[in-house]
Design a protein around this motif. Structure first.
Motif, PDB file in Angstrom:
ATOM      1  N   PHE A  32     -17.335 -69.169  34.827  1.00 49.56           N
ATOM      2  CA  PHE A  32     -18.749 -69.531  34.803  1.00 49.56           C
ATOM      3  C   PHE A  32     -18.953 -70.903  35.452  1.00 49.56           C
ATOM      4  CE2 PHE A  32     -22.642 -70.997  32.632  1.00 49.56           C
ATOM      5  CZ  PHE A  32     -23.463 -69.884  32.800  1.00 49.56           C
ATOM      6  N   TYR A  33     -18.091 -71.843  35.082  1.00 45.50           N
ATOM      7  CA  TYR A  33     -18.151 -73.183  35.669  1.00 45.50           C
ATOM      8  C   TYR A  33     -17.934 -73.127  37.180  1.00 45.50           C
ATOM      9  CZ  TYR A  33     -16.543 -78.003  36.621  1.00 45.50           C
ATOM     10  OH  TYR A  33     -16.363 -79.252  37.133  1.00 45.50           O
ATOM     11  N   TYR A  34     -16.940 -72.359  37.594  1.00 50.45           N
ATOM     12  CA  TYR A  34     -16.640 -72.237  39.023  1.00 50.45           C
ATOM     13  C   TYR A  34     -17.831 -71.620  39.776  1.00 50.45           C
ATOM     14  CZ  TYR A  34     -13.926 -71.144  43.232  1.00 50.45           C
ATOM     15  OH  TYR A  34     -13.465 -71.077  44.526  1.00 50.45           O
ATOM     16  N   ALA A  35     -18.428 -70.581  39.176  1.00 43.23           N
ATOM     17  CA  ALA A  35     -19.563 -69.925  39.821  1.00 43.23           C
ATOM     18  C   ALA A  35     -20.754 -70.869  39.948  1.00 43.23           C
ATOM     19  CB  ALA A  35     -19.957 -68.680  39.023  1.00 43.23           C
ATOM     20  N   TRP A  41     -24.254 -67.310  42.104  1.00 44.58           N
ATOM     21  CA  TRP A  41     -25.039 -66.932  40.942  1.00 44.58           C
ATOM     22  C   TRP A  41     -24.657 -65.570  40.360  1.00 44.58           C
ATOM     23  CZ3 TRP A  41     -25.927 -71.527  40.315  1.00 44.58           C
ATOM     24  CH2 TRP A  41     -26.607 -72.361  41.193  1.00 44.58           C
ATOM     25  N   PRO A  42     -24.394 -64.534  41.172  1.00 45.92           N
ATOM     26  CA  PRO A  42     -24.029 -63.245  40.559  1.00 45.92           C
ATOM     27  C   PRO A  42     -22.784 -63.324  39.681  1.00 45.92           C
ATOM     28  CG  PRO A  42     -24.608 -62.939  42.862  1.00 45.92           C
ATOM     29  CD  PRO A  42     -24.525 -64.426  42.639  1.00 45.92           C
ATOM     30  N   ALA A 247     -27.400 -65.385  37.086  1.00 44.18           N
ATOM     31  CA  ALA A 247     -27.221 -64.024  37.604  1.00 44.18           C
ATOM     32  C   ALA A 247     -28.554 -63.282  37.661  1.00 44.18           C
ATOM     33  CB  ALA A 247     -26.220 -63.261  36.728  1.00 44.18           C
ATOM     34  N   LEU A 248     -29.463 -63.616  36.728  1.00 44.39           N
ATOM     35  CA  LEU A 248     -30.775 -62.962  36.707  1.00 44.39           C
ATOM     36  C   LEU A 248     -31.697 -63.484  37.797  1.00 44.39           C
ATOM     37  CD1 LEU A 248     -31.385 -62.861  32.841  1.00 44.39           C
ATOM     38  CD2 LEU A 248     -30.791 -60.940  34.330  1.00 44.39           C
ATOM     39  N   TRP A 249     -31.369 -64.628  38.390  1.00 47.47           N
ATOM     40  CA  TRP A 249     -32.210 -65.168  39.457  1.00 47.47           C
ATOM     41  C   TRP A 249     -32.121 -64.306  40.717  1.00 47.47           C
ATOM     42  CZ3 TRP A 249     -30.171 -70.931  39.378  1.00 47.47           C
ATOM     43  CH2 TRP A 249     -30.371 -71.457  38.089  1.00 47.47           C
ATOM     44  N   VAL A 250     -30.946 -63.763  40.963  1.00 45.12           N
ATOM     45  CA  VAL A 250     -30.707 -63.079  42.244  1.00 45.12           C
ATOM     46  C   VAL A 250     -30.492 -61.580  42.080  1.00 45.12           C
ATOM     47  CG1 VAL A 250     -29.796 -65.121  43.425  1.00 45.12           C
ATOM     48  CG2 VAL A 250     -28.260 -63.708  42.056  1.00 45.12           C
ATOM     49  N   GLN A 251     -29.996 -61.145  40.920  1.00 48.33           N
ATOM     50  CA  GLN A 251     -29.725 -59.716  40.716  1.00 48.33           C
ATOM     51  C   GLN A 251     -30.199 -59.283  39.330  1.00 48.33           C
ATOM     52  OE1 GLN A 251     -25.525 -59.092  41.333  1.00 48.33           O
ATOM     53  NE2 GLN A 251     -25.691 -59.176  43.554  1.00 48.33           N
ATOM     54  N   PRO A 252     -31.482 -59.393  39.048  1.00 48.75           N
ATOM     55  CA  PRO A 252     -31.954 -59.078  37.688  1.00 48.75           C
ATOM     56  C   PRO A 252     -31.724 -57.621  37.302  1.00 48.75           C
ATOM     57  CG  PRO A 252     -33.798 -59.375  39.192  1.00 48.75           C
ATOM     58  CD  PRO A 252     -32.579 -59.806  39.936  1.00 48.75           C
TER      59      PRO A 252
END
Length: 819
Positions: A32-35, A41-42, A247-252
């Motif tokens: 999560f930190y790396y992402a 974001w996904p 993740a919901l910003w780009v692939q909800p």
């Protein structure tokens, strides 16, 4: 004061036991930190829980101790693999355990803060003394303390849900203050980011709003206001849910679909079986959560809950005459019931999943105790006592004596608490799965001392984290499919819920049940972990390791396993013979291996010899498994028949052969200097002779498929008998075949007893063997008809029974007329 009272009980054992899921959440937090650092974001979607709040908390440990992870990690980590731990141990300036402890500190501080925050809506509803008692009741729950020490979503979910419920009740019942609605919505959104069962809170709040509307006159205006408030609650929770999860910003759509897909799989049940009410089960059923709550509650919660019910019905104490108190009781009870019912629908069940319901019951119990203390303090014999402080002191005594005292007694392993009113630790192992890592840390520390610093691998339950974070050497999983893992293990650690759930299988546990552990760790009446020393015994059974085939040479070199692949079956074909060898004692001289292949007539047709593994055995390290390979090439002119492969070792200087023993199989007599390894059928196997009689089975392993013998002989002649055997199932015993001639009176007049040329312990299912026997008839034998009987017996003389149903241990293959 409240901060200290809530924080201090969470500190004991912070550096001790690790739960099986915590290394996974540490790896997910790293991903999560790396992402986030790479704006991927996904990839902030790690699991369907979704556990976002836990990953934010876990991320703080990397920010504090290893911020370089964002640029150095080979992301993403496989959070199911031990490779993550190996990478962290290599690259981190601290151990993975230290990193985990930092994450635990973060989650403990957050939970302490949230509990303190919960005090304010409860103060509005119950008043200061009762709210203080309620918060401490919730905060001191032994099972709650256990889970709130872990980097895991279950504890965060429970606290977020209870905070949201308390704030919503304060909004509904105490003036509709907007701050409480926003606090409830914020906590609800964070609960949703933690774990999907937060949905049961939405159902509870909707029901509570409907009840409030019904009580207030059921007007359209109030109904519209209630719907508007719920919409505001949902909007705030949704905004927070989306804002904190990139993740919901780009692939909800994809993210939500993945959550639903994975959660449907989780709802089907556990990968490993569960345990409930004395049985290994897949789904424990609807009774599971009521029983789990009963065992995890304290006597104070149960007594206080009963008191709350009585006082609620009778309004027999001042606190219960307040409408806000009754609203809290109704809300907490509805939530506990709805949450428990909802969790029952899924096949995957665990007592820790019921924590939100348990804490809601703790809240009810605290209110009951405060009301009970109010009643007691109003008795005439306490007339001079301070009226205001009475209930406070009465509730505090109940809190310490019947609630917090159990936490103190079971510290630092709070998971070992079970309600003494239903038998406590004496009955819990027969009802619920016990153990979530506690005790494995003690087994690992003990082994570190027992092993005297030597690098010795150990088999262990929950090896990745609960054991490996504390063991200084290699920890091997019971689920490992690598045969060398099992062969190299010098120790084995079994765990309490392994025995309950029969993991990895009954055969392995039967093996350990026959051994004496060198160390047992017990805590508060529970036998949590057992350590077995495999140095002086055999490795436990495994699909790839047959302990009955283990052979020792000279007490110093152990053949753990052997195989031949591919198996040659025609002249000119070849295969590799692999020997897995372990040096179990020091050697004064180097030894050489001698492999030989014998034909049906006993002559040698192939051999291979030399230093095993191509190195002097004196220099081999003790206990390390080495693979020695030899190419077996069948001669191109080899005739059809059954061939026997053997192994021997001899001292390179004196050429003396080492004696052979079979430590795992007492059915094979020890002795000799050459061990039979396997049989090779070259060409076509013999066809069973037709005798007109049906085949006869001995035990479940061996079939007499055919036989031939003459019908008439004279006294003093030789009786030739041919037997055709078939292998049905592998057998560990070296059986001897007997052929007996019996007169009409049942007296034995001639016999031949000998082991088959192909030893029975080497037979493999489907193989066919032809054996010839010769018996000398006595010259003085009287004329008449004699019975020819055939059977088998083991090294102790015990015969194999037949399948005839007549309880016989021999088969009559024919009759002989002696003239």
């Amino acid at each position: 004061m409240l901060f200290c009272l809530l924080l201090l009980p969470r500190l004991p054992g912070l550096t001790l036991a690790v739960s099986p899921d915590e290394p996974k959440w540490l790896a997910r937090s790293a991903n999560f930190y790396y992402a986030l650092a790479h704006h991927d974001w996904p990839s902030t979607f790690q699991i369907a829980h979704p556990g976002v709040s836990v990953m934010y908390v876990g991320m703080t440990s990397f920010l504090a101790l290893f911020p370089e992870l964002a640029t150095q990690a080979p992301a993403p980590f496989d959070w199911e693999s031990k490779a993550t731990q190996a990478w962290l141990q290599t690259h981190l300036p601290v151990s993975p355990l230290t990193l985990l402890i930092a994450g635990r500190w973060a989650i403990i501080l957050l939970i302490t803060f949230l509990l303190m925050l919960m005090y304010f809506p409860l103060r509005t509803l119950l008043g200061k003394p009762a709210a203080l008692l309620a918060i401490l009741f919730v905060g001191w729950s032994p099972f709650g303390l256990a889970l709130t020490q872990r980097l895991h979503p279950d504890s965060l979910l429970a606290i977020f849900l209870l905070l949201s419920l308390s704030a919503s009740l304060a909004w509904l019942s105490a003036g509709k203050a907007l701050r409480y609605l926003l606090l409830s919505a914020g906590a609800g959104g964070l609960a949703g980011l933690t774990k999907t069962p937060a949905i049961f809170l939405v159902a509870t709040l909707g029901l509570l709003a409907a009840i409030d509307w019904w009580r207030s006159g059921r007007s359209a205006r109030r109904g519209g206001a209630a719907l508007g408030s719920l919409a505001l609650w949902g909007g705030v929770a949704l905004v927070l849910f989306v804002a904190l999860w990139p993740a919901l910003w780009v692939q909800p759509v994809q993210t939500l679909a993945q959550i639903l897909a994975e959660m449907s799989v989780h709802a089907e049940g556990h990968t490993n079986p569960n345990f409930f009410w004395g049985q290994r089960v897949e789904d424990p059923g609807w009774l599971f959560y009521p029983v789990a709550l009963l065992f995890r509650a304290t006597p104070a919660t149960l007594i206080g809950g009963i008191a709350a019910g009585v006082l609620w019905a009778t309004r027999g104490a001042p606190l219960f005459r307040q409408s806000t108190t009754r609203s809290v009781l109704l809300g907490a009870l509805l939530f506990a019931l709805l949450f428990t019912a909802g969790m029952t629908l899924g096949g995957k069940k665990s007592d820790r999943y019921a924590l939100p319901a348990l804490l809601a019951l703790d809240l009810i119990g605290a209110i009951g105790w405060y009301g009970l203390a109010q009643l007691v303090w109003r008795q005439p014999w306490l007339a001079r006592a301070p009226r205001r402080l009475g209930p406070v002191w009465g509730g505090a005594m109940a809190l310490c004596a019947l609630h917090g005292s159990f936490a103190v007694y079971h510290a630092p392993y709070y998971f070992t608490y079970f309600n003494p009113l239903v038998g406590g630790t004496a009955t819990a192992p027969q009802m619920l799965v016990i153990g979530w890592g506690e005790g494995l840390d003690q087994a690992a520390r003990w082994l570190n001392e027992y092993g005297q610093g030597q690098a010795r691998p150990a088999l262990a339950a929950y090896n990745n984290g609960p054991f490996s974070y504390f063991y200084q050497h290699d920890a091997i999983s019971y689920a490992s499919n690598l045969q060398r893992d099992w062969l190299e293990a010098d120790y084995a650690v079994t765990y309490i819920n392994q025995w309950q759930r029969q993991l990895p299988d009954a055969q392995t546990l039967e093996f350990f049940a026959a051994q004496t552990p060198v160390y047992v760790y017990r805590f508060r009446g529970l036998e949590l972990a057992q350590v077995y020393d495999l140095v002086q015994t055999l490795p436990p059974p495994n699909p790839k390791v047959d302990s009955q085939r283990i052979i020792d040479f000279g007490g110093a070199l152990r053949l753990l396993k052997h195989d031949l692949s591919p198996l040659p079956s025609q002249p000119g074909e070849s295969g590799e013979v692999a020997l897995y060898l372990k040096k179990i004692q020091t050697m004064e001289q180097n030894v050489s291996a001698l492999l030989r292949l014998y034909g049906p007539d006993g002559s040698e047709v192939w051999r291979s010899e030399g230093w095993p593994y191509g190195s002097p055995t004196r220099e081999w390290p003790l206990r390390e498994v080495r693979r020695d390979a030899h190419l077996l090439a069948l001669p191109p002119t080899l005739p059809d028949g059954l061939y026997r492969l053997t192994l021997a070792f001899y001292e390179s200087e004196t050429l003396d052969l080492l004696p052979v023993t079979y430590p795992g199989n007492h059915q094979i007599p020890s002795g000799g200097t050459e061990a039979d390894l396997l049989l090779i059928q070259v060409g076509t196997a013999p066809t069973p002779a037709s005798t007109g009689q049906p085949p006869s089975d001995f035990g479940a392993s061996i079939r007499l498929a055919g036989s031939t013998l003459p019908s008439t002989l004279a006294a003093g002649q030789t009786l030739p008998v041919t037997l055709v055997w078939q292998s049905l199932h592998p057998t560990a015993a070296a059986y001897t075949v007997f052929v007996h001639v019996v007169d009409p009176a049942g007296q034995l007049v001639a016999q031949q007893d000998r082991s088959p040329q192909a030893p029975t312990q080497l037979w493999t299912p489907g193989m066919t063997f032809e054996e010839r026997y010769t018996l000398s008839l006595p010259a003085s034998l009287q004329t008449g008809e004699f019975s020819i009987r055939v059977g088998l017996y083991d090294a102790s003389g015990v015969r194999l029974p037949t399948d005839s149903g007549e309880k016989k241990d021999f088969v009559e293959i024919g009759r002989l007329q002696v003239d």
